[in-house]
Design an enzyme around this catalytic site. Sequence first.
Site, PDB file in Angstrom:
ATOM      1  N   ASP A  92      32.481 -10.411  69.298  1.00 21.46           N
ATOM      2  CA  ASP A  92      33.877 -10.524  68.885  1.00 21.46           C
ATOM      3  C   ASP A  92      34.732 -10.369  70.142  1.00 21.46           C
ATOM      4  O   ASP A  92      34.377  -9.631  71.055  1.00 21.46           O
ATOM      5  CB  ASP A  92      34.169  -9.404  67.880  1.00 21.46           C
ATOM      6  CG  ASP A  92      35.551  -9.484  67.271  1.00 21.46           C
ATOM      7  OD1 ASP A  92      36.430 -10.116  67.865  1.00 21.46           O
ATOM      8  OD2 ASP A  92      35.744  -8.883  66.206  1.00 21.46           O
ATOM      9  N   ASP A 271      29.638 -11.727  58.979  1.00 19.43           N
ATOM     10  CA  ASP A 271      29.365 -10.387  59.500  1.00 19.43           C
ATOM     11  C   ASP A 271      30.262  -9.416  58.766  1.00 19.43           C
ATOM     12  O   ASP A 271      31.323  -9.793  58.270  1.00 19.43           O
ATOM     13  CB  ASP A 271      29.645 -10.304  61.007  1.00 19.43           C
ATOM     14  CG  ASP A 271      31.137 -10.135  61.284  1.00 19.43           C
ATOM     15  OD1 ASP A 271      31.556  -9.000  61.582  1.00 19.43           O
ATOM     16  OD2 ASP A 271      31.900 -11.124  61.185  1.00 19.43           O
TER      17      ASP A 271
END
Length: 376
Positions: A92, A271
């Site tokens: 991320d 996720d």
Amino acid sequence: MNFTLHHKDANSKARAGHLETAHGVIETPIFMPVGTAGTVKAVHQRELREDIKAQIILGNTYHLYLRPGLEIMEAAGGLHKFIGWDRPILTDSGGYQVFSLADNRKITEEGVLFKSHIDGSKHRFTPENVMDIQRAIGADIVMAFDECTPYPCERGYAKKSMDLTHRWLSRCIQRFDETEGKYGYAQTLFPIVQGSVFKDLRTESATFVAAQGREGNAIGGLSVGEPAELMYEMTEWVTAILPEDKPRYLMGVGTPANILECIALGVDMFDCVMPTRNARNGMLFTTEGIVNIRNEKWKDDFSPIDLGFESAVSNGYTKAYLRHLTISKEMLAAQIASIHNLSFYLWLVGQAREKIKAGEFASWKAGMVERVSRRL
């Protein structure tokens, strides 16, 4: 990175395929366990590989940048070697973490100035240095730097934020394309669609992102407090625009039911911290529904945690024993519950793949959503 579609469901937009990366093949649809700071909490890498059968995990740029830091990461030869994980990793960009630091950050055209949650020191993230940081971390898939809007927010703010995210994306792409990976293998950049819950903004953002021609695309800014129906509506709107021959990643989602519904809308990658975070608080996701293992009703229930699928812990420990460990605050409770929940999530998306291939996904999904949503 190469993405190949193998099957499409006749009664939904669900698809099954695979991604080829430098660290291995990922079958889609897939769930990616979150390893924020270089560890999936309470779970050993051996368990991730052998028991949970994770094909890819996440790291977080914000947390890894602050600790252990880039110097350590590069000296180790990248995150894969640092943590002893030889399968794919996605990072991320840190945009969501910066978003969550609302009282300790300042957003400008250049980037974001923020204070560390560890020691209060000041740092700046820009589209350029976030690409450099993710090069140093060495993830197979890296995310563009974006601003994540809260829910609810005014349309004007959402528009301004989306435009800034698009300008940042152009800078991310330029920096990414003029640099190379540090560890001898290719990395892939995914742009992120924003636009809050406004259809016209989501359309504009998805169109802009699709036009960049990257190898995969992500959908951000959802699962931030909006009703599930709005999440599904925005997801369906965006997947209709994003290229069919590229993987689609819905960030931060979600419950087992959320995942099944969004697979049906054409999403390939997911996720969420939910399976591990909730595990540490005594919540189990099972094939029959949701269990709060702290409840008195499980005190003398000597049945296995879950007989609905095979895993390293689901059939090997009883509900009564896991409740005892949880109430006693034993560390083993978090380990067993985390391994169970992640194993269940990976089993669930694996079942979805098989049902898509068999042409049975839509009917199977309807029954499974009802089962996994009920509280036991």
